[in-house]
Design an enzyme around this catalytic site. Sequence first.
Site, PDB file in Angstrom:
ATOM      1  N   GLU A 274       0.829  -1.210   0.000  1.00 45.97           N
ATOM      2  CA  GLU A 274       0.000   0.000   0.000  1.00 45.97           C
ATOM      3  C   GLU A 274       0.866   1.264   0.000  1.00 45.97           C
ATOM      4  O   GLU A 274       1.823   1.373   0.765  1.00 45.97           O
ATOM      5  CB  GLU A 274      -0.895  -0.010   1.250  1.00 45.97           C
ATOM      6  N   LYS A 332      -9.425   2.362  -3.020  1.00 41.24           N
ATOM      7  CA  LYS A 332      -9.912   1.868  -1.737  1.00 41.24           C
ATOM      8  C   LYS A 332     -11.257   2.512  -1.405  1.00 41.24           C
ATOM      9  O   LYS A 332     -11.438   3.716  -1.553  1.00 41.24           O
ATOM     10  CB  LYS A 332      -8.882   2.197  -0.647  1.00 41.24           C
ATOM     11  N   CYS A 380      -5.386  -2.697   2.588  1.00 38.32           N
ATOM     12  CA  CYS A 380      -5.236  -2.577   4.044  1.00 38.32           C
ATOM     13  C   CYS A 380      -6.498  -2.972   4.792  1.00 38.32           C
ATOM     14  O   CYS A 380      -6.902  -4.127   4.832  1.00 38.32           O
ATOM     15  CB  CYS A 380      -4.793  -1.156   4.391  1.00 38.32           C
TER      16      CYS A 380
END
Length: 512
Positions: A274, A332, A380
């Site tokens: 990430e 995300k 994540c």
Amino acid sequence: MPGSLTDRLASLRGWRADGAACLAGALSALALPPIHVVPVLLATVPTLLCLIRGARGPLVAARRGWWFGFGLYLIGLYWITEAILFEAARFWWLVPIAVPGLAAVLAAFIVVPAALARYARPGWPAAVVLAGGWVLADLARQFVATGFPWNPLGSVWELPGYPGDVMIQAASLVGVHGLTLATILLAAAPLYGWIGRAGALLALLLWCGFGVARLQQPLPKAPDLTVMLIQGDVPQGQKWDSALMVSIFRRYLDLTHQAVARADGHPVVVVWPETASPAQLQTDDRARQLISEAADGAPVLAGSVRFDQDDRPRNSLFAIGAGGVIEGIYDKWHLVPFGEYQPDWLPIGIQVVPGGGFARGPGPRTLHIPGLPPVGVLICYEAIFPSQVIDPADRPDWMVNVTNDAWFGNSTGPRQHLAAARLRAVEEGLPLLRAANTGISAAFDSRGHELARLGMQQMGILPVRLPGALPPPLYARAGLWLPFGAGILAVIAGFLAGKTRRHIKSGSIRRK
């Protein structure tokens, strides 16, 4: 539990009862990853049920449930302080209150299950109501205020090695929420009669038998592809230092070159963690070209920040193909409250996240990249959300989880995060490969079996042959409706059991 002990617990009042509930909750955290002292639940869950039974009413039972939850989350989430310390100059005042404050909020989700259990007949009916209500509360915890379903009790079975492989296979049927329901019912067994305890033991044996049988089934044929997981091990304090950005980028380029050289001409894909790239991959053509050259034209999945048409930042993953061409972008969509965005419900004038933070992506999405099997991306925090990790209408063949757990230091946080990712592999029947900045990078097959890992605070390359995917298991097809229905049925069954028992007793008295 001996009758005298259960009676003493039930007789506690005031701060003694609240303190006992808080202590039981705190001890329950020892069952969570990575410690896994699961037998402690055989004492702590019955303690909670005894305290509920002794409460003078549902409001008192609710308060005791809150204290249990407060202890559980206070210990289970202590690692959040590590993240705040990286911004201690700005948020020093949060250090003593952040974890207790979050624990206090999350404990509120245990209030209703505890109050409901007070209405049920003591023994297994109360345990069934508590378990069902707990599952419904965890489902709410997944959605309220964008959700924070960290450390569900079902994750205690994510044990290391083969024992864990066996125990988590049931997640393919009922998901981690279903495991939570079963965990509470099994942990309450000391309060059952001998028939109930025998039933709990039989259920545990059947659970283990299912896990063993599922692990013995052969996996589908794997594609001819090696995934190279890159772990740069960049400390959080250095990650956004402008003086170090060039050296960090070069580090990832060097590791990528070494990874592709190891492949010796076989098909390969390289995965960076990430926000690994300090360069703006969306606009920096030269950076993308250098990545492609380092990978010798092989595809690279690289985490990077990008800016949308409204000039809002997005936490993204770029698929870089030959010549630096962008083959796909994933944004995300499950953002971290107060870390990546500022919730709308905060009072106007309170600024915690500058500029409001990141913009959300549209949701789970499958990337179709030339030369690769379709891949579902989890960035994540997204790995902790059961049944919200892939697009069921465009099912991928594998999942890649990129993360930066450097925020959490060498604490239980990264290990609990890894446990969540492992459970997603079982639930979806898909292999999951995880690249973490400072660790733990790891690979799991479609039954959650760990294939390889690169530990904390190591720089290196983790090569993994991509495993095959399983057909969608029951939980992947039914989704969250399955544990929701199970929770509702458990609450109803627990209440009906109490009424049935009372009716039987009333009939016996009349006959006498």
